[in-house]
Enzyme design. Structure first.
Site, short mmCIF file in Angstrom:
data_model
loop_
_atom_site.label_atom_id
_atom_site.label_comp_id
_atom_site.label_asym_id
_atom_site.label_seq_id
_atom_site.Cartn_x
_atom_site.Cartn_y
_atom_site.Cartn_z
NE ARG A 169 17.10 -54.18 63.73
CZ ARG A 169 17.91 -54.30 62.94
NH1 ARG A 169 17.49 -53.51 61.75
NH2 ARG A 169 18.83 -54.45 62.26
NE ARG A 224 19.05 -51.38 56.52
CZ ARG A 224 19.50 -49.46 56.22
NH1 ARG A 224 18.58 -48.83 55.15
NH2 ARG A 224 20.17 -48.93 56.43
CD GLN A 238 23.44 -52.81 56.86
OE1 GLN A 238 24.02 -53.53 56.58
NE2 GLN A 238 22.48 -53.03 58.07
CG ASP A 252 20.76 -47.96 64.86
OD1 ASP A 252 21.76 -47.82 64.10
OD2 ASP A 252 20.01 -48.57 64.46
CG ASN A 275 25.43 -45.62 62.82
OD1 ASN A 275 23.75 -46.19 63.06
ND2 ASN A 275 26.28 -45.17 62.24
CB ALA A 307 17.31 -45.70 63.18
O1 MRU Z 1 20.61 -52.75 61.21
P1 MRU Z 1 20.05 -50.98 60.26
O2 MRU Z 1 20.57 -51.34 58.79
O3 MRU Z 1 18.88 -51.46 60.24
O4 MRU Z 1 20.92 -50.68 60.24
C1 MRU Z 1 21.12 -49.21 60.42
C2 MRU Z 1 22.41 -47.80 61.21
O5 MRU Z 1 22.88 -48.50 61.85
C3 MRU Z 1 21.82 -46.78 60.73
O6 MRU Z 1 22.96 -45.88 60.27
C4 MRU Z 1 20.47 -46.00 61.34
O7 MRU Z 1 19.26 -46.75 61.86
C5 MRU Z 1 20.86 -44.91 61.02
S1 MRU Z 1 19.40 -44.62 59.82
C6 MRU Z 1 19.14 -42.99 60.12
#
Ligand code: MRU
Length: 360
Positions: free
Chosen positions: A106, A63, A211, A252, A262, A65
């Site tokens: 996604r 996971r 996370q 994101d 985000n 971005a």
């Molecule tokens: O659902 P996720 O864990 O994929 O969400 C991740 C985020 O929101 C991060 O802040 C974003 O992807 C930036 S990662 C450099």
């Protein structure tokens, strides 16, 4: 496998310049950390089928971005090797099927479709089945390598903002685990520390998928960076007590208006930072910018209600209760002090200043 990397045989860890290597290509397989097992186990999974990459992205085995963009690019490479095509047209048609599956995993992070589109474009340039396979693999390896160098550049720019002794609040995980290695928001922290500054991190736990607790706390501890976890609900309190000096989060998707998509909760952190006059920064590579879409075009991923109804496998809510579980929110530009990119720090007004970014 992308280099320079090191497999620490003793404890079976892939690291790149001392930060965890999240996703890589090794002898025809895609290797990734299974992030659903963290922090209990640092376990690697290896895939040879693009269908498994799609499942891994959907299930959050990988996971973040930039990381899902690279995983999807490698997924198309697997698809090209899985294909029994005898002609370039057949191969491209098999790859289109893989593209559709991977793209549908996604909806919110733009890096996914960014990487898939680039690899498909590269594939269309090939003149034979083998040339396409080799061309897209080399290209995907370059996307992976560029991710790390981009994060380092972005980190250096961001580090200039940080004063010695700062305490930075971050939300979700925008670290090495969300990228190939090094990270964006946490890349800024790494770069600041490398330049000799003392920086401490306050990480939100980031409900409901945690996370912050599971990943940010794990990777910062792994790298020996001082981190303190807080519940999401304590953001206002720590800000009111002047316990933090800056917020840095990842993204994101960034629109030309400067609206930032985000992890859910980012918006309320930004509002709270504004209330307490704490600078709120976003760290994002150019691959996260979507200068074509409008807010209404973007789909906010809605996730399974069980993430809210249960803690682990234990149901904690009354039967039949309704749940809303959006995975991302939108922070408007007026709450953002700057967007840290590999080409420099974008200052507001973003809409006007985007045109000074190279190649746009
Ligand atoms: O659902 P996720 O864990 O994929 O969400 C991740 C985020 O929101 C991060 O802040 C974003 O992807 C930036 S990662 C450099």
């Amino acid at each position: 496998m992308i280099g320079p990397y090191q497999l620490l045989g003793h404890n079976k860890k892939y690291v790149m310049d001392n930060s965890l290597l999240t996703v890589s290509w090794e002898d025809g397989k895609v290797v990734m950390i299974d992030q659903t097992k963290l922090p209990k186990k640092l376990e690697y999974v290896k895939y040879t089928k693009y269908q498994d990459i799609a499942k891994a992205i959907k299930r959050l085995i990988i996971r973040g971005a930039p990381a899902i963009g690279v995983a999807a690019a490698f997924g198309l490479c697997l698809a090209s090797f899985q294909s029994k095509a005898g002609s370039t047209a057949e191969l491209l048609s098999d790859m289109e099927i893989a593209y559709t599956l991977l793209r549908g995993t996604r909806p919110t992070a733009v890096n996914l479709v960014w990487a898939l589109d680039l690899v498909m474009k590269k594939a269309r340039e090939g003149n034979s089945v083998n040339q396409i396979r080799k061309g897209i693999l080399d290209y995907s390896l370059k996307i992976a390598q560029d991710d790390v160098s981009t994060n380092k550049k972005l980190g250096k720019y961001g580090a200039e903002l940080i004063n010695d002794g700062e305490v930075v609040l971050t939300h979700c995980n925008a670290g090495s685990l969300a990228t190939v290695a090094y990270g964006t928001a946490l890349g800024v922290i790494r770069a600041a520390r490398k330049s000799g500054k003392e920086v401490r991190v306050i990480a939100t736990e980031t409900r409901p998928v945690m996370q912050g607790s599971r990943l940010t706390a794990f990777e910062l501890k792994h790298d020996g960076i001082d981190v303190c976890l807080i519940p999401d609900t304590a953001v206002g309190y720590v800000m009111s007590q002047k316990m933090i000096s800056r917020v840095i989060v990842g993204a994101d998707r960034v629109l030309r208006t400067g609206h930032v998509f985000n992890k859910i909760g980012t918006y309320q952190v930004a509002v709270m930072a504004n209330r307490h006059m704490i600078p709120f920064y976003v760290a994002a590579p150019m691959s996260t910018f979507d200068l074509e879409s409008d807010i209404g075009d973007i789909v906010i991923e809605q996730r399974d209600a069980r993430e809210i109804l249960q803690v682990g496998n234990r149901v904690i809510t009354p039967k039949g209760v309704d749940v809303l579980n959006p995975a991302f929110d939108i922070t408007p530009p007026e709450l953002i002090a700057g967007i840290i990119t590999e080409e420099g720090i974008l200052q507001p007004p973003f809409k006007k200043n985007f045109k000074y970014i190279k190649g746009r």
